[in-house]
Design a protein around this motif. Structure first.
Motif, PDB file in Angstrom:
ATOM      1  N   ARG A  85      14.525  28.739 -49.494  1.00 53.05           N
ATOM      2  CA  ARG A  85      13.508  28.239 -50.410  1.00 53.05           C
ATOM      3  C   ARG A  85      13.982  27.059 -51.256  1.00 53.05           C
ATOM      4  O   ARG A  85      13.162  26.395 -51.896  1.00 53.05           O
ATOM      5  CB  ARG A  85      13.030  29.365 -51.324  1.00 53.05           C
ATOM      6  N   ARG A  86      15.283  26.791 -51.276  1.00 54.86           N
ATOM      7  CA  ARG A  86      15.743  25.667 -52.094  1.00 54.86           C
ATOM      8  C   ARG A  86      15.386  24.318 -51.470  1.00 54.86           C
ATOM      9  O   ARG A  86      15.464  23.284 -52.128  1.00 54.86           O
ATOM     10  CB  ARG A  86      17.246  25.753 -52.316  1.00 54.86           C
ATOM     11  N   TRP A  87      15.008  24.326 -50.183  1.00 53.06           N
ATOM     12  CA  TRP A  87      14.666  23.077 -49.513  1.00 53.06           C
ATOM     13  C   TRP A  87      13.174  22.805 -49.642  1.00 53.06           C
ATOM     14  O   TRP A  87      12.372  23.733 -49.761  1.00 53.06           O
ATOM     15  CB  TRP A  87      15.062  23.128 -48.041  1.00 53.06           C
ATOM     16  N   PRO A  88      12.774  21.522 -49.596  1.00 56.88           N
ATOM     17  CA  PRO A  88      11.350  21.182 -49.701  1.00 56.88           C
ATOM     18  C   PRO A  88      10.542  21.780 -48.548  1.00 56.88           C
ATOM     19  O   PRO A  88      11.071  22.066 -47.472  1.00 56.88           O
ATOM     20  CB  PRO A  88      11.344  19.646 -49.646  1.00 56.88           C
ATOM     21  N   GLN A  89       9.253  21.929 -48.803  1.00 59.71           N
ATOM     22  CA  GLN A  89       8.375  22.548 -47.805  1.00 59.71           C
ATOM     23  C   GLN A  89       8.379  21.826 -46.461  1.00 59.71           C
ATOM     24  O   GLN A  89       8.403  22.477 -45.411  1.00 59.71           O
ATOM     25  CB  GLN A  89       6.949  22.627 -48.368  1.00 59.71           C
ATOM     26  N   PRO A  90       8.350  20.485 -46.393  1.00 55.57           N
ATOM     27  CA  PRO A  90       8.396  19.813 -45.080  1.00 55.57           C
ATOM     28  C   PRO A  90       9.647  20.155 -44.278  1.00 55.57           C
ATOM     29  O   PRO A  90       9.587  20.293 -43.044  1.00 55.57           O
ATOM     30  CB  PRO A  90       8.347  18.322 -45.438  1.00 55.57           C
ATOM     31  N   VAL A  91      10.788  20.288 -44.969  1.00 53.77           N
ATOM     32  CA  VAL A  91      12.030  20.661 -44.284  1.00 53.77           C
ATOM     33  C   VAL A  91      11.907  22.066 -43.707  1.00 53.77           C
ATOM     34  O   VAL A  91      12.260  22.322 -42.541  1.00 53.77           O
ATOM     35  CB  VAL A  91      13.226  20.582 -45.259  1.00 53.77           C
ATOM     36  N   ARG A  92      11.392  22.988 -44.495  1.00 58.70           N
ATOM     37  CA  ARG A  92      11.264  24.374 -44.055  1.00 58.70           C
ATOM     38  C   ARG A  92      10.256  24.503 -42.914  1.00 58.70           C
ATOM     39  O   ARG A  92      10.453  25.292 -41.979  1.00 58.70           O
ATOM     40  CB  ARG A  92      10.865  25.256 -45.233  1.00 58.70           C
ATOM     41  N   ALA A  93       9.174  23.728 -42.977  1.00 54.97           N
ATOM     42  CA  ALA A  93       8.172  23.779 -41.903  1.00 54.97           C
ATOM     43  C   ALA A  93       8.761  23.266 -40.590  1.00 54.97           C
ATOM     44  O   ALA A  93       8.562  23.867 -39.526  1.00 54.97           O
ATOM     45  CB  ALA A  93       6.943  22.964 -42.294  1.00 54.97           C
ATOM     46  N   ALA A  94       9.494  22.159 -40.657  1.00 51.35           N
ATOM     47  CA  ALA A  94      10.124  21.618 -39.447  1.00 51.35           C
ATOM     48  C   ALA A  94      11.179  22.577 -38.914  1.00 51.35           C
ATOM     49  O   ALA A  94      11.319  22.756 -37.693  1.00 51.35           O
ATOM     50  CB  ALA A  94      10.732  20.248 -39.734  1.00 51.35           C
ATOM     51  N   ALA A  95      11.933  23.211 -39.818  1.00 53.62           N
ATOM     52  CA  ALA A  95      12.946  24.186 -39.389  1.00 53.62           C
ATOM     53  C   ALA A  95      12.292  25.374 -38.702  1.00 53.62           C
ATOM     54  O   ALA A  95      12.804  25.893 -37.703  1.00 53.62           O
ATOM     55  CB  ALA A  95      13.772  24.641 -40.588  1.00 53.62           C
ATOM     56  N   ALA A  96      11.155  25.820 -39.246  1.00 53.93           N
ATOM     57  CA  ALA A  96      10.452  26.944 -38.619  1.00 53.93           C
ATOM     58  C   ALA A  96       9.960  26.574 -37.229  1.00 53.93           C
ATOM     59  O   ALA A  96      10.025  27.388 -36.303  1.00 53.93           O
ATOM     60  CB  ALA A  96       9.283  27.379 -39.496  1.00 53.93           C
ATOM     61  N   ALA A 124      16.080  16.650 -36.642  1.00 55.77           N
ATOM     62  CA  ALA A 124      15.983  15.436 -37.464  1.00 55.77           C
ATOM     63  C   ALA A 124      14.963  15.608 -38.584  1.00 55.77           C
ATOM     64  O   ALA A 124      15.205  15.212 -39.730  1.00 55.77           O
ATOM     65  CB  ALA A 124      15.606  14.247 -36.580  1.00 55.77           C
ATOM     66  N   LEU A 125      13.816  16.211 -38.270  1.00 58.61           N
ATOM     67  CA  LEU A 125      12.776  16.383 -39.284  1.00 58.61           C
ATOM     68  C   LEU A 125      13.182  17.368 -40.376  1.00 58.61           C
ATOM     69  O   LEU A 125      12.669  17.293 -41.497  1.00 58.61           O
ATOM     70  CB  LEU A 125      11.479  16.859 -38.619  1.00 58.61           C
ATOM     71  N   SER A 126      14.070  18.299 -40.057  1.00 57.91           N
ATOM     72  CA  SER A 126      14.505  19.292 -41.044  1.00 57.91           C
ATOM     73  C   SER A 126      15.873  18.970 -41.624  1.00 57.91           C
ATOM     74  O   SER A 126      16.503  19.846 -42.238  1.00 57.91           O
ATOM     75  CB  SER A 126      14.531  20.687 -40.413  1.00 57.91           C
ATOM     76  N   ASP A 127      16.337  17.743 -41.465  1.00 56.18           N
ATOM     77  CA  ASP A 127      17.656  17.355 -41.947  1.00 56.18           C
ATOM     78  C   ASP A 127      17.699  17.479 -43.473  1.00 56.18           C
ATOM     79  O   ASP A 127      16.989  16.771 -44.191  1.00 56.18           O
ATOM     80  CB  ASP A 127      17.952  15.911 -41.536  1.00 56.18           C
ATOM     81  N   THR A 128      18.516  18.376 -43.964  1.00 54.34           N
ATOM     82  CA  THR A 128      18.571  18.623 -45.405  1.00 54.34           C
ATOM     83  C   THR A 128      19.213  17.464 -46.161  1.00 54.34           C
ATOM     84  O   THR A 128      18.897  17.233 -47.335  1.00 54.34           O
ATOM     85  CB  THR A 128      19.358  19.906 -45.689  1.00 54.34           C
ATOM     86  N   ARG A 129      20.095  16.705 -45.519  1.00 56.57           N
ATOM     87  CA  ARG A 129      20.726  15.567 -46.201  1.00 56.57           C
ATOM     88  C   ARG A 129      19.697  14.484 -46.500  1.00 56.57           C
ATOM     89  O   ARG A 129      19.707  13.882 -47.563  1.00 56.57           O
ATOM     90  CB  ARG A 129      21.853  15.005 -45.329  1.00 56.57           C
ATOM     91  N   ARG A 130      18.802  14.255 -45.551  1.00 50.01           N
ATOM     92  CA  ARG A 130      17.754  13.272 -45.789  1.00 50.01           C
ATOM     93  C   ARG A 130      16.816  13.734 -46.884  1.00 50.01           C
ATOM     94  O   ARG A 130      16.377  12.946 -47.734  1.00 50.01           O
ATOM     95  CB  ARG A 130      16.961  13.024 -44.501  1.00 50.01           C
ATOM     96  N   ALA A 131      16.501  15.051 -46.901  1.00 48.10           N
ATOM     97  CA  ALA A 131      15.628  15.569 -47.942  1.00 48.10           C
ATOM     98  C   ALA A 131      16.267  15.436 -49.313  1.00 48.10           C
ATOM     99  O   ALA A 131      15.602  15.100 -50.292  1.00 48.10           O
ATOM    100  CB  ALA A 131      15.309  17.047 -47.658  1.00 48.10           C
ATOM    101  N   THR A 132      17.588  15.661 -49.389  1.00 41.38           N
ATOM    102  CA  THR A 132      18.291  15.512 -50.668  1.00 41.38           C
ATOM    103  C   THR A 132      18.303  14.065 -51.122  1.00 41.38           C
ATOM    104  O   THR A 132      18.112  13.753 -52.300  1.00 41.38           O
ATOM    105  CB  THR A 132      19.729  16.029 -50.539  1.00 41.38           C
TER     106      THR A 132
END
Length: 215
Positions: free
Chosen positions: A153-164, A201-209
């Motif tokens: 949950r610490r990651w933004p929703q777009p990251v979590r959606a792509a990861a799912a 790539a879409l769920s890359d947490t470094r890019r989200a940060t």
């Protein structure tokens, strides 16, 4: 379907309480089960499966949908037992089926019309031994674990959606690969690799940060 429903709840549920997720999952699955029980086609298909399984117990080489798969799976296990390390790939699974057909362990129809065991894991084990099975397992698990970590949950929703969505690809291929040869051709292998790379790539947490605004 239950796996995909659970992932959807994990991504979009607002509650942090696991019990609420479990309760929501139970309600949704109960509704799906109720809808499925009202479908005559689904009930007939389940009954056909039960009937064919019982028939296969009486006649192990019957040419029915269920019994054909059981013949293929038994043959794959037998091939692995004979070649546990290197597998039987030099001669191949079709030739092994022909030999088992000559011994009466599979039907002539199965030996003539099937060249793989309708199961990705059994195919990898039979053809390439235990190392092949481990390689296929890692093909599912390694990206799956990466995507699972990005569901936090610490990651933004777009990251979590792509990861799912990426985890759905891993689990979908693994689950459907239990009764079908998903990696039959290189086109499917390429599709799997492309989807894994896309959602990674879409769920890359470094890019989200990096995209988060400075305080």
């Amino acid at each position: 379907l239950p796996v995909f429903v659970l992932l959807g709840l994990v991504v979009y549920a607002a509650s942090r309480r696991p019990l609420r997720l479990v309760g929501a999952l139970t309600v949704i699955l109960a509704g799906l089960l109720a809808l499925g029980s009202l479908s005559p086609a689904l009930r007939d298909r389940v009954q056909d499966g039960v009937t064919q399984y019982q028939e296969c117990e009486r006649d192990p080489v019957a040419d029915t949908s269920i019994c054909i798969r059981l013949q293929l799976w038994r043959s794959a296990w037998a091939m692995l037992a004979e070649h546990p390390v290197a597998g039987g790939w030099p001669t191949g699974f079709p030739a092994y089926l022909q030999a088992r057909s000559a011994d009466g362990q599979v039907s002539a129809y199965v030996a003539e019309n099937f060249g793989e065991p309708h199961n990705d894991m059994l195919d990898a084990l039979a053809q390439y031994g235990m190392p092949g099975g481990l390689a296929l397992l890692l093909l599912y698990l390694l990206p799956g674990l990466v995507f699972a970590r990005r569901l936090h949950r610490r990651w933004p929703q777009p990251v979590r959606a792509a990861a799912a969505m990426g985890l759905c690809v891993c689990l979908g291929f693994a689950i459907f690969g239990l009764s079908e040869h998903m990696f039959r051709g290189m086109r499917t292998v390429g599709l799997y690799a492309m989807l894994i790379a896309l959602f990674a790539a879409l769920s890359d947490t470094r890019r989200a940060t990096a995209q988060q605004p400075m305080p």
